[in-house]
Design a protein around this motif. Structure first.
Motif, PDB file in Angstrom:
ATOM      1  N   LYS A   1      51.274  83.929  -3.589  1.00 12.67           N
ATOM      2  CA  LYS A   1      50.297  82.718  -2.654  1.00 12.67           C
ATOM      3  C   LYS A   1      50.388  81.440  -3.524  1.00 12.67           C
ATOM      4  CE  LYS A   1      47.032  85.566  -0.290  1.00 12.67           C
ATOM      5  NZ  LYS A   1      45.683  85.754  -0.194  1.00 12.67           N
ATOM      6  N   LEU A   2      50.470  81.488  -4.628  1.00 13.49           N
ATOM      7  CA  LEU A   2      50.432  80.148  -5.505  1.00 13.49           C
ATOM      8  C   LEU A   2      51.848  79.682  -5.395  1.00 13.49           C
ATOM      9  CD1 LEU A   2      48.545  80.970  -8.630  1.00 13.49           C
ATOM     10  CD2 LEU A   2      47.989  79.210  -6.885  1.00 13.49           C
ATOM     11  N   SER A   3      52.998  80.586  -5.439  1.00 13.18           N
ATOM     12  CA  SER A   3      54.282  80.167  -5.522  1.00 13.18           C
ATOM     13  C   SER A   3      54.824  79.770  -4.093  1.00 13.18           C
ATOM     14  CB  SER A   3      55.081  81.217  -5.810  1.00 13.18           C
ATOM     15  OG  SER A   3      56.624  80.947  -5.899  1.00 13.18           O
TER      16      SER A   3
ATOM     17  N   GLN B   1      42.355  78.707  -5.285  1.00 10.41           N
ATOM     18  CA  GLN B   1      42.396  79.695  -6.381  1.00 10.41           C
ATOM     19  C   GLN B   1      41.853  78.954  -7.700  1.00 10.41           C
ATOM     20  OE1 GLN B   1      45.601  82.292  -7.358  1.00 10.41           O
ATOM     21  NE2 GLN B   1      46.503  82.555  -5.209  1.00 10.41           N
ATOM     22  N   GLY B   2      42.152  77.918  -7.650  1.00 12.34           N
ATOM     23  CA  GLY B   2      41.764  76.995  -8.983  1.00 12.34           C
ATOM     24  C   GLY B   2      42.584  77.083 -10.213  1.00 12.34           C
ATOM     25  N   ARG B   3      43.934  77.366  -9.604  1.00 17.76           N
ATOM     26  CA  ARG B   3      44.954  77.739 -10.750  1.00 17.76           C
ATOM     27  C   ARG B   3      46.173  77.241 -10.527  1.00 17.76           C
ATOM     28  NH1 ARG B   3      44.348  83.961 -12.779  1.00 17.76           N
ATOM     29  NH2 ARG B   3      44.550  84.337 -10.367  1.00 17.76           N
ATOM     30  N   VAL B   4      46.963  76.887 -11.185  1.00 22.23           N
ATOM     31  CA  VAL B   4      48.275  76.154 -10.840  1.00 22.23           C
ATOM     32  C   VAL B   4      49.340  77.275 -11.402  1.00 22.23           C
ATOM     33  CG1 VAL B   4      49.809  74.448 -11.227  1.00 22.23           C
ATOM     34  CG2 VAL B   4      47.507  73.801 -10.645  1.00 22.23           C
ATOM     35  N   TRP B   5      50.524  77.405 -10.626  1.00 22.27           N
ATOM     36  CA  TRP B   5      51.563  78.004 -11.202  1.00 22.27           C
ATOM     37  C   TRP B   5      52.796  77.385 -11.541  1.00 22.27           C
ATOM     38  CZ3 TRP B   5      53.745  81.986 -13.281  1.00 22.27           C
ATOM     39  CH2 TRP B   5      54.933  82.610 -13.068  1.00 22.27           C
TER      40      TRP B   5
ATOM     41  N   LEU C   1      56.035  91.376 -15.918  1.00 20.84           N
ATOM     42  CA  LEU C   1      56.707  91.746 -14.284  1.00 20.84           C
ATOM     43  C   LEU C   1      57.693  92.483 -14.495  1.00 20.84           C
ATOM     44  CD1 LEU C   1      55.352  88.901 -11.956  1.00 20.84           C
ATOM     45  CD2 LEU C   1      53.996  90.782 -12.444  1.00 20.84           C
ATOM     46  N   ALA C   2      57.761  93.643 -13.633  1.00 21.53           N
ATOM     47  CA  ALA C   2      59.099  93.995 -13.294  1.00 21.53           C
ATOM     48  C   ALA C   2      59.986  93.118 -12.750  1.00 21.53           C
ATOM     49  CB  ALA C   2      59.196  95.157 -12.305  1.00 21.53           C
ATOM     50  N   ASP C   3      61.330  93.011 -13.150  1.00 19.31           N
ATOM     51  CA  ASP C   3      62.221  92.065 -12.776  1.00 19.31           C
ATOM     52  C   ASP C   3      62.140  91.746 -11.025  1.00 19.31           C
ATOM     53  OD1 ASP C   3      62.958  92.111 -15.238  1.00 19.31           O
ATOM     54  OD2 ASP C   3      65.060  91.680 -15.063  1.00 19.31           O
ATOM     55  N   ALA C   4      62.069  92.763 -10.473  1.00 19.05           N
ATOM     56  CA  ALA C   4      62.254  92.593  -8.983  1.00 19.05           C
ATOM     57  C   ALA C   4      60.799  92.049  -8.493  1.00 19.05           C
ATOM     58  CB  ALA C   4      62.451  94.083  -8.327  1.00 19.05           C
ATOM     59  N   LEU C   5      59.857  92.328  -9.012  1.00 21.66           N
ATOM     60  CA  LEU C   5      58.509  91.473  -8.811  1.00 21.66           C
ATOM     61  C   LEU C   5      58.536  90.157  -8.810  1.00 21.66           C
ATOM     62  CD1 LEU C   5      55.765  93.921  -9.628  1.00 21.66           C
ATOM     63  CD2 LEU C   5      56.697  93.519  -7.638  1.00 21.66           C
ATOM     64  N   PHE C   6      59.222  89.947 -10.094  1.00 22.90           N
ATOM     65  CA  PHE C   6      59.279  88.420 -10.372  1.00 22.90           C
ATOM     66  C   PHE C   6      60.110  87.529  -9.670  1.00 22.90           C
ATOM     67  CE2 PHE C   6      59.552  84.500 -12.833  1.00 22.90           C
ATOM     68  CZ  PHE C   6      58.553  84.436 -13.708  1.00 22.90           C
ATOM     69  N   ALA C   7      61.122  88.136  -9.312  1.00 21.86           N
ATOM     70  CA  ALA C   7      61.971  87.689  -8.099  1.00 21.86           C
ATOM     71  C   ALA C   7      61.585  87.349  -6.845  1.00 21.86           C
ATOM     72  CB  ALA C   7      63.368  88.403  -7.979  1.00 21.86           C
ATOM     73  N   ASP C   8      60.599  88.482  -6.416  1.00 23.64           N
ATOM     74  CA  ASP C   8      60.059  88.162  -5.324  1.00 23.64           C
ATOM     75  C   ASP C   8      58.928  87.227  -5.168  1.00 23.64           C
ATOM     76  OD1 ASP C   8      59.237  89.495  -2.641  1.00 23.64           O
ATOM     77  OD2 ASP C   8      57.537  90.065  -3.505  1.00 23.64           O
ATOM     78  N   ILE C   9      57.998  87.067  -6.129  1.00 26.50           N
ATOM     79  CA  ILE C   9      57.281  85.837  -6.382  1.00 26.50           C
ATOM     80  C   ILE C   9      57.866  84.610  -6.381  1.00 26.50           C
ATOM     81  CG2 ILE C   9      55.309  87.503  -6.780  1.00 26.50           C
ATOM     82  CD1 ILE C   9      56.379  84.971  -9.176  1.00 26.50           C
ATOM     83  N   SER C  10      59.117  84.405  -6.921  1.00 29.27           N
ATOM     84  CA  SER C  10      59.686  83.398  -7.296  1.00 29.27           C
ATOM     85  C   SER C  10      59.884  82.311  -5.992  1.00 29.27           C
ATOM     86  CB  SER C  10      60.958  83.488  -7.925  1.00 29.27           C
ATOM     87  OG  SER C  10      61.580  81.956  -8.265  1.00 29.27           O
TER      88      SER C  10
ATOM     89  N   SER D   1      51.684  71.197  -5.697  1.00 33.11           N
ATOM     90  CA  SER D   1      52.641  72.239  -5.042  1.00 33.11           C
ATOM     91  C   SER D   1      53.741  72.225  -5.813  1.00 33.11           C
ATOM     92  CB  SER D   1      52.926  71.461  -3.542  1.00 33.11           C
ATOM     93  OG  SER D   1      54.013  70.461  -3.592  1.00 33.11           O
ATOM     94  N   GLN D   2      54.490  73.462  -5.512  1.00 34.14           N
ATOM     95  CA  GLN D   2      55.663  73.880  -6.366  1.00 34.14           C
ATOM     96  C   GLN D   2      56.749  72.903  -6.416  1.00 34.14           C
ATOM     97  OE1 GLN D   2      55.801  76.781  -8.372  1.00 34.14           O
ATOM     98  NE2 GLN D   2      53.735  76.267  -8.285  1.00 34.14           N
ATOM     99  N   LYS D   3      57.015  72.285  -5.078  1.00 37.07           N
ATOM    100  CA  LYS D   3      58.047  71.198  -4.787  1.00 37.07           C
ATOM    101  C   LYS D   3      57.513  69.953  -5.466  1.00 37.07           C
ATOM    102  CE  LYS D   3      59.975  72.985  -0.508  1.00 37.07           C
ATOM    103  NZ  LYS D   3      60.026  72.760   0.965  1.00 37.07           N
ATOM    104  N   VAL D   4      56.566  69.497  -5.433  1.00 38.80           N
ATOM    105  CA  VAL D   4      56.168  68.336  -6.352  1.00 38.80           C
ATOM    106  C   VAL D   4      56.291  68.625  -7.743  1.00 38.80           C
ATOM    107  CG1 VAL D   4      54.423  66.775  -6.838  1.00 38.80           C
ATOM    108  CG2 VAL D   4      54.802  67.378  -4.375  1.00 38.80           C
TER     109      VAL D   4
END
Length: 258
Positions: free
Chosen positions: A21-23, A32-36, A80-89, A153-156
């Motif tokens: 969600k953060l990503s 969430q009160g957190r930044v990714w 994180l398993a590599d596939a999970l990291f790619a999924d949230i990225s 936000s991620q883009k900013v």
């Protein structure tokens, strides 16, 4: 001191869902009160400013190569398993690391600071670029009025390239809050005001950069102490707001140095 390490391999893990969600949700950090921060550039920029992440996240294949200082900077480490990291990225080419930082809402504008005011600037790339110019040219504060793209936000974040960590950032402000800045407010126009190179620019000051199509709104314009224009001998009708901001902030930096 070694941070505790938690390996995760399941897509259904609650931490993975929150990270996704953060990503992908531009305002999830507010809930969430957190930044990714994804990628080593943003992570290193945060560390250089003395910030300590809550959690460091690494791809499983990268974990054996991670420098100790990157892992030890966080209170906790998740692998994180590599596939999970790619999924949230949120990146076309997923990074192999990221940090979670605490985010605190409710910042107030600080008086007397060299400031950039964003009045409904909606493009995330423009916002990030303006933050980068602000940090480069000695501005210490950015006040984003309601209707401006989410600053964290991620883009900013990606467009800002680490500028966030050197700035006092205020989100969701009303135009009336600008009176608390206690520095002259300057607005730009392509048709009105003195040419910027012929203007005695005050320092510190606040530059107001407006909506990509509509410019600065009447509520902000009413508070302006000064109105300037950027000459465009090439005949274009207007400049991109991030380009205009870079010109204005650079001109202020030269005036302050002189």
């Amino acid at each position: 001191m070694t941070s505790p390490v938690t390996p995760i391999h399941s897509r259904d893990n609650s931490f993975v869902k929150e990270l996704r969600k953060l990503s992908h949700d531009s305002t999830a950090y507010r809930k969430q009160g957190r930044v990714w921060l994804e990628g080593d550039h943003l992570c290193r920029a945060a560390l250089a400013r003395g910030l300590r992440p809550e959690i460091a996240v690494f791809a499983e294949s990268f974990w054996p190569q991670v420098p100790a200082e990157w892992a030890q900077a966080a209170r906790k480490v998740v692998v994180l398993a590599d596939a999970l990291f790619a999924d949230i990225s949120g990146l076309e080419s997923p990074a192999r690391m990221g940090y979670l930082l605490e985010w605190l809402p409710g910042q107030e504008p600080q008086p007397g600071q060299a400031t950039v005011v964003l009045d409904r600037v909606q493009d995330a790339g423009n916002v990030g670029s303006i933050l980068r110019s602000a940090a480069a040219f000695g501005f210490t504060q950015v006040v984003a009025l309601k209707g401006t793209a989410a600053l964290w936000s991620q883009k900013v974040l990606r467009a800002g390239m680490g500028a966030h960590f050197g700035l006092h950032l205020v989100e969701g402000a009303e135009a009336s809050a600008l009176e608390a800045l206690q520095v002259p407010l300057i607005v730009t126009s392509s048709h009105q005001g003195k040419l910027i190179q012929h203007t005695n620019l005050p320092w510190p000051c606040a530059w107001a950069m407006g909506h990509e199509g509509q410019g600065v709104g009447p509520a902000v314009e009413a508070l302006a102490a000064l109105q300037v224009r950027i000459g465009q001998p090439g005949g274009e009708e207007s400049l991109n707001v991030a380009a205009a901001a870079a010109i204005c902030l650079h001109a202020s930096a030269l005036a302050a140095a002189g």
